[in-house]
Motif scaffolding. Structure first.
Motif, PDB file in Angstrom:
ATOM      1  N   LEU A 289     -54.565  38.319  18.066  1.00  0.00           N
ATOM      2  CA  LEU A 289     -53.564  38.673  17.447  1.00  0.00           C
ATOM      3  C   LEU A 289     -52.680  39.364  17.642  1.00  0.00           C
ATOM      4  N   ARG A 290     -53.147  40.112  18.836  1.00  0.00           N
ATOM      5  CA  ARG A 290     -51.731  40.735  19.281  1.00  0.00           C
ATOM      6  C   ARG A 290     -51.033  40.554  20.723  1.00  0.00           C
ATOM      7  N   LEU A 291     -51.635  39.940  20.977  1.00  0.00           N
ATOM      8  CA  LEU A 291     -50.683  38.676  21.844  1.00  0.00           C
ATOM      9  C   LEU A 291     -49.696  37.850  21.143  1.00  0.00           C
ATOM     10  N   LEU A 292     -49.471  37.632  19.776  1.00  0.00           N
ATOM     11  CA  LEU A 292     -48.434  36.860  18.981  1.00  0.00           C
ATOM     12  C   LEU A 292     -47.615  37.275  19.099  1.00  0.00           C
ATOM     13  N   ALA A 293     -47.561  38.697  19.479  1.00  0.00           N
ATOM     14  CA  ALA A 293     -46.368  39.151  19.153  1.00  0.00           C
ATOM     15  C   ALA A 293     -45.314  38.424  20.532  1.00  0.00           C
ATOM     16  N   LEU A 294     -46.287  38.073  21.597  1.00  0.00           N
ATOM     17  CA  LEU A 294     -45.005  37.713  22.675  1.00  0.00           C
ATOM     18  C   LEU A 294     -45.384  36.224  21.746  1.00  0.00           C
ATOM     19  N   ALA A 295     -45.047  35.245  21.289  1.00  0.00           N
ATOM     20  CA  ALA A 295     -45.138  34.486  21.291  1.00  0.00           C
ATOM     21  C   ALA A 295     -43.337  34.364  20.712  1.00  0.00           C
ATOM     22  N   PRO A 296     -42.640  33.287  21.107  1.00  0.00           N
ATOM     23  CA  PRO A 296     -41.731  32.558  20.853  1.00  0.00           C
ATOM     24  C   PRO A 296     -40.822  32.963  19.497  1.00  0.00           C
ATOM     25  N   ALA A 297     -39.851  33.199  19.150  1.00  0.00           N
ATOM     26  CA  ALA A 297     -38.996  33.121  17.932  1.00  0.00           C
ATOM     27  C   ALA A 297     -40.412  33.515  16.312  1.00  0.00           C
ATOM     28  N   GLY A 298     -41.944  34.270  16.952  1.00  0.00           N
ATOM     29  CA  GLY A 298     -42.873  34.406  16.096  1.00  0.00           C
ATOM     30  C   GLY A 298     -43.630  32.941  15.694  1.00  0.00           C
ATOM     31  N   LEU A 299     -43.644  32.041  16.184  1.00  0.00           N
ATOM     32  CA  LEU A 299     -43.852  30.851  16.171  1.00  0.00           C
ATOM     33  C   LEU A 299     -44.825  30.646  16.977  1.00  0.00           C
ATOM     34  N   ASN A 403     -47.096   8.455  22.544  1.00  0.00           N
ATOM     35  CA  ASN A 403     -46.124   7.416  22.255  1.00  0.00           C
ATOM     36  C   ASN A 403     -45.087   8.302  22.476  1.00  0.00           C
ATOM     37  N   ALA A 404     -43.566   7.741  22.822  1.00  0.00           N
ATOM     38  CA  ALA A 404     -42.117   8.278  22.598  1.00  0.00           C
ATOM     39  C   ALA A 404     -41.971   9.081  21.332  1.00  0.00           C
ATOM     40  N   PRO A 405     -42.566   8.349  20.055  1.00  0.00           N
ATOM     41  CA  PRO A 405     -41.645   8.882  18.889  1.00  0.00           C
ATOM     42  C   PRO A 405     -43.258  10.190  19.060  1.00  0.00           C
ATOM     43  N   ALA A 406     -44.208  10.472  19.013  1.00  0.00           N
ATOM     44  CA  ALA A 406     -44.653  11.561  18.821  1.00  0.00           C
ATOM     45  C   ALA A 406     -44.474  12.477  19.844  1.00  0.00           C
ATOM     46  N   ALA A 407     -44.007  12.243  20.890  1.00  0.00           N
ATOM     47  CA  ALA A 407     -42.805  13.326  21.743  1.00  0.00           C
ATOM     48  C   ALA A 407     -41.907  13.724  21.464  1.00  0.00           C
ATOM     49  N   ALA A 408     -41.383  12.781  20.601  1.00  0.00           N
ATOM     50  CA  ALA A 408     -40.266  13.326  20.442  1.00  0.00           C
ATOM     51  C   ALA A 408     -40.061  14.068  18.939  1.00  0.00           C
ATOM     52  N   ALA A 409     -41.130  13.781  18.079  1.00  0.00           N
ATOM     53  CA  ALA A 409     -40.887  14.374  16.687  1.00  0.00           C
ATOM     54  C   ALA A 409     -41.663  15.917  16.644  1.00  0.00           C
ATOM     55  N   TRP A 410     -42.585  15.976  18.146  1.00  0.00           N
ATOM     56  CA  TRP A 410     -43.141  17.228  19.007  1.00  0.00           C
ATOM     57  C   TRP A 410     -41.866  18.065  18.982  1.00  0.00           C
ATOM     58  N   LEU A 411     -40.846  17.915  20.473  1.00  0.00           N
ATOM     59  CA  LEU A 411     -40.033  18.099  20.355  1.00  0.00           C
ATOM     60  C   LEU A 411     -39.164  18.604  19.139  1.00  0.00           C
ATOM     61  N   ARG A 412     -38.241  17.824  18.372  1.00  0.00           N
ATOM     62  CA  ARG A 412     -37.688  17.870  17.154  1.00  0.00           C
ATOM     63  C   ARG A 412     -38.399  19.607  17.205  1.00  0.00           C
ATOM     64  N   ALA A 413     -39.932  19.945  16.111  1.00  0.00           N
ATOM     65  CA  ALA A 413     -40.232  20.717  15.441  1.00  0.00           C
ATOM     66  C   ALA A 413     -40.687  21.849  16.055  1.00  0.00           C
ATOM     67  N   ARG A 414     -40.869  21.850  17.947  1.00  0.00           N
ATOM     68  CA  ARG A 414     -40.731  22.401  18.490  1.00  0.00           C
ATOM     69  C   ARG A 414     -38.947  23.155  18.753  1.00  0.00           C
ATOM     70  N   GLN A 415     -38.356  22.593  18.863  1.00  0.00           N
ATOM     71  CA  GLN A 415     -37.159  23.070  19.175  1.00  0.00           C
ATOM     72  C   GLN A 415     -36.873  24.578  18.720  1.00  0.00           C
ATOM     73  N   PRO A 416     -36.709  24.813  17.872  1.00  0.00           N
ATOM     74  CA  PRO A 416     -36.968  26.981  17.922  1.00  0.00           C
ATOM     75  C   PRO A 416     -37.523  27.667  18.785  1.00  0.00           C
ATOM     76  N   ALA A 417     -38.586  26.860  19.034  1.00  0.00           N
ATOM     77  CA  ALA A 417     -39.646  28.016  19.156  1.00  0.00           C
ATOM     78  C   ALA A 417     -38.859  27.741  20.640  1.00  0.00           C
ATOM     79  N   LEU A 418     -38.846  26.403  21.063  1.00  0.00           N
ATOM     80  CA  LEU A 418     -38.634  26.188  23.180  1.00  0.00           C
ATOM     81  C   LEU A 418     -37.186  27.016  23.979  1.00  0.00           C
ATOM     82  N   LEU A 419     -36.249  27.010  22.143  1.00  0.00           N
ATOM     83  CA  LEU A 419     -35.246  27.627  22.882  1.00  0.00           C
ATOM     84  C   LEU A 419     -35.278  29.388  22.914  1.00  0.00           C
ATOM     85  N   ALA A 420     -35.837  29.324  22.252  1.00  0.00           N
ATOM     86  CA  ALA A 420     -36.171  31.170  21.942  1.00  0.00           C
ATOM     87  C   ALA A 420     -37.092  31.352  22.721  1.00  0.00           C
ATOM     88  N   ALA A 421     -37.895  30.323  23.606  1.00  0.00           N
ATOM     89  CA  ALA A 421     -38.865  31.073  24.666  1.00  0.00           C
ATOM     90  C   ALA A 421     -38.270  31.147  25.824  1.00  0.00           C
TER      91      ALA A 421
END
Length: 686
Positions: A289-299, A403-421
């Motif tokens: 729980l404490r280490l979740l403070a380090l999660a990018p954008a709180g996600l 597959n590629a569509p699954a990877a694209a969906a993951w990238l799209r959903a995680r983009q805010p957190a990835l950019l924040a990271a």
């Protein structure tokens, strides 16, 4: 930590659905607790006459309602409930933006505006400043009837640039205090819930029996929590996990807590309730729980928590699910969001209880995991049997995509957190090697799934991060690469002067790094920028410098291309003799390289220059030669375009019959209705 799921339920697992901390709204059932008076007043304020109307002036902007309250008061939940209740009045939908990040820093207007444009399906120009993007938001909303929810505004300067110049829109902002400077703002200040609503929320969380058997204790507990929804949610989750504990028991526990050193990080009832929950968790769960403070954008998702804590993905997933049930996290699609009211408490706790080296190691594990996920995300787009796919097969199953569509969906959903990271890693400055790898992997994944043009706004920000690290570490080669990438994006969006400045800076960095590729690439780009600006003598000078470098290193293909660029700028400048010399050199070089289509095109440009120079007979012969080379190369569209050029030239030479024959031949070649490679004659100049 073992790979077993962390049991954080105490005496019993929590099974009730719990609202997120800071909420008086159960998102699963849609039930909202209390705030009926505030909701009624806010709805009445929407239609109430404003100051502009009283003075006889037309209302120029959207009505602004302000919900003010301390973190944990339920201001965001109230804003969302208001939005839900008036949604039918705004047929173009609702837009949402959070104006303060989990660390407490104001989100730049540029970032907020770009996100809002994205929700509207509009792409902001890469590298555009805050004023430009905010103006685009206002222009887009000027023709729409929308509800704009701006959550956790730090000050009026964040809100004012985004206000639509449209009275048919409504803006609902939340903040800790007044937004001084915004005209005719409608404030609604929140205190605690009334006792009846607070008790009803507790009963929803813990079950009605314990509340019914001791209503006085329930009233006392609501008072002990100050009526704060966030505190009530945490305490209710604690009780739900302990069916044998009474309401009086938790009240006593709260009162017996010693004075908290983190009182400055939130309201006293919220801080006490959070410490009660945190201190009752098993040590492994409390650490996660404490280490979740380090999660990018709180996600955070299971991979984030697993990497931070060094446990298995399954154990992390189970723990996150339990945290959500307790109200410690807010579900956000396939991820979880740390509630804004708890983020500063988690950060203060991890800084006090976890050693700096442990936090640094946790960050490093998280970044390394993210890099591997991004590499997997990109690799799945590669052909079967490629080195990237072979490397992908060696990764753990949890890091692979089907597959590629699954990877694209993951990238799209995680983009805010990835950019924040990426931003956090670069800003931290202590893990620059990992930060550089993360940015590089994110750039490759975005390009692989979205393409350079579509991902340009995100790429611009990432290249700026690379530049920050390169300048901090004196990495001149990487500095040159980042400057070239940024300048290319500037040039594509019409910021020619900015592009020229960056290309020159890239040239300096390339020379310092003794990087021949960056140096000659920058020279050529400086020439291209001067060409775009219409300064043909300088363009020719820089192309000449780049050409000398290419030829000195035996790069004949690039040399032939540069001869062509030199021929083009000499043509624009009216220096036809120089242009013919360069196009002749380009044609010869392309023929030696076996590039027959390129050779034919270079000859066609020679014919163009000859016609410009007033030598139509020479132009005719050269164009006929180009047609023959295009035929040998199998370039049908080029043959058609060249025959049209021949027809134009023959018309000027007084041979309309031959001109008609060439036009007929061109029409036959274009029967498939493929767009022709257009090459116009001297009559098209200017």
């Amino acid at each position: 930590m073992t790979d077993q799921a962390v049991d954080i339920g105490g005496a019993a697992a929590v099974t009730a659905t719990t609202p997120a901390a800071g909420s008086a709204h159960d998102w699963a059932t849609g039930e909202f607790f209390g705030r009926r008076r505030e909701l009624k007043e806010l709805r009445a304020d929407i239609a109430r006459t404003g100051l502009d109307t009283l003075t006889g002036r037309k209302v120029p902007r959207a009505r602004v309602l302000l919900i003010a309250g301390r973190p944990g008061s339920g201001r965001t939940a109230l804003a969302e409930e208001l939005a839900r209740s008036v949604a039918a009045d705004y047929p173009d939908g609702a837009l949402r933006a959070r104006l303060t990040d989990p660390g407490g820093a104001p989100v730049p207007t540029e970032e907020t505006a770009r996100d809002l444009l994205g929700e509207l399906g509009i792409t902001g120009p890469p590298g555009a400043d805050a004023d430009t993007l905010a103006e685009m938001v206002r222009e887009a909303l000027a023709v729409r009837r929308v509800l704009l929810v701006l959550d956790d505004a730090a000050d009026a300067e964040q809100v004012d640039p985004l206000l639509p110049d449209n009275p048919d829109c409504l803006v609902v902002a939340t903040s800790q205090g007044p937004l001084t400077g915004i005209v005719d703002v409608r404030p609604c200040t929140l205190g605690g819930l009334d006792t009846a609503s607070a008790v009803a929320l507790l009963a929803h969380l813990t079950g009605k029996v314990r509340i019914t058997v001791d209503p006085t204790a329930a009233d006392t507990l609501a008072e002990e929590c100050g009526g704060q929804p966030a505190a009530l949610v945490l305490v209710g989750g604690w009780l739900a996990a302990r069916p044998k504990s009474s309401v009086a028991d938790v009240t006593k526990h709260l009162r017996d807590l010693p004075e908290d050193p983190f009182q400055a990080h939130g309201p006293a009832p919220l801080v006490r309730a959070f410490r009660l929950v945190h201190d009752s968790l098993p040590l492994p769960a409390a650490r996660i729980l404490r280490l979740l403070a380090l999660a990018p954008a709180g996600l955070a998702d299971a991979h984030t928590a697993s990497a931070l804590a060094g446990c298995s993905v399954s154990a992390a997933q189970s723990t996150l699910d339990d945290f959500a049930v307790r109200g410690l996290l807010h579900p956000a699609g396939e991820q979880y969001q740390v509630p804004g009211c708890l983020a500063p408490l988690l950060l203060a706790l991890t800084e006090s209880q976890d050693r700096p080296s442990e936090r640094q190691l946790a960050r490093a594990r998280m970044l390394e995991r993210t890099v591997r996920q991004l590499q997997s995300c990109r690799a799945v787009t590669e052909p079967e049997g490629s080195p990237a796919r072979k490397k992908l097969a060696g990764l753990p199953r949890a890091l692979r995509f089907a597959n590629a569509p699954a990877a694209a969906a993951w990238l799209r959903a995680r983009q805010p957190a990835l950019l924040a990271a990426a931003r956090t890693a670069v800003g931290d400055g202590e893990l620059d090697t990992l930060a550089r790898r993360l940015v590089a992997a994110l750039v490759r994944a975005l390009v692989a799934h979205r393409g350079t043009e579509d991902a340009a706004p995100e790429l611009y920000g990432l290249h700026r991060l690379v530049l920050d690290v390169a300048e901090r570490r004196d990495l001149h080669r990487e500095k040159a690469a980042a400057l070239l990438n940024l300048a290319d994006l500037d040039a594509r969006t019409g910021r020619t002067r900015e592009a020229l400045t960056r290309y020159r800076a890239a040239l300096d960095a390339g020379r310092t790094a003794r990087d021949p590729y960056a140096t000659v690439r920058a020279m050529e780009s400086v020439g291209g920028t001067y060409q775009e600006m219409g300064d043909y003598p300088r363009a020719a000078d820089w192309y000449g410098r780049a050409l000398a470098q290419r030829l000195a290193r035996g790069e004949h293909e690039d040399g032939a291309r540069l001869y062509g660029r030199l021929g083009a700028v000499h043509t624009y400048a009216g220096r036809y003799g120089d242009a013919l010399r360069d196009w002749r050199a380009a044609a010869a070089g392309l023929r030696r390289l076996g590039d027959l289509p390129g050779h034919a095109r270079a000859l066609s440009e020679m014919a163009r220059v000859q016609e410009y120079a007033g030598h139509p007979e020479e132009s005719l012969r050269t164009c006929q030669e180009a047609v023959e080379w295009a035929r040998q190369a199998g370039e049908v569209r080029l043959q058609a375009a060249l025959r049209l050029r021949l027809a134009d030239t023959l018309d000027r030479l007084g041979d309309p019959t031959a001109a008609r024959l060439h036009r007929s031949a061109a029409e036959r070649l274009m029967e498939e209705e493929v767009p022709a490679y257009e090459i116009r004659s001297a009559s098209a100049r200017g």
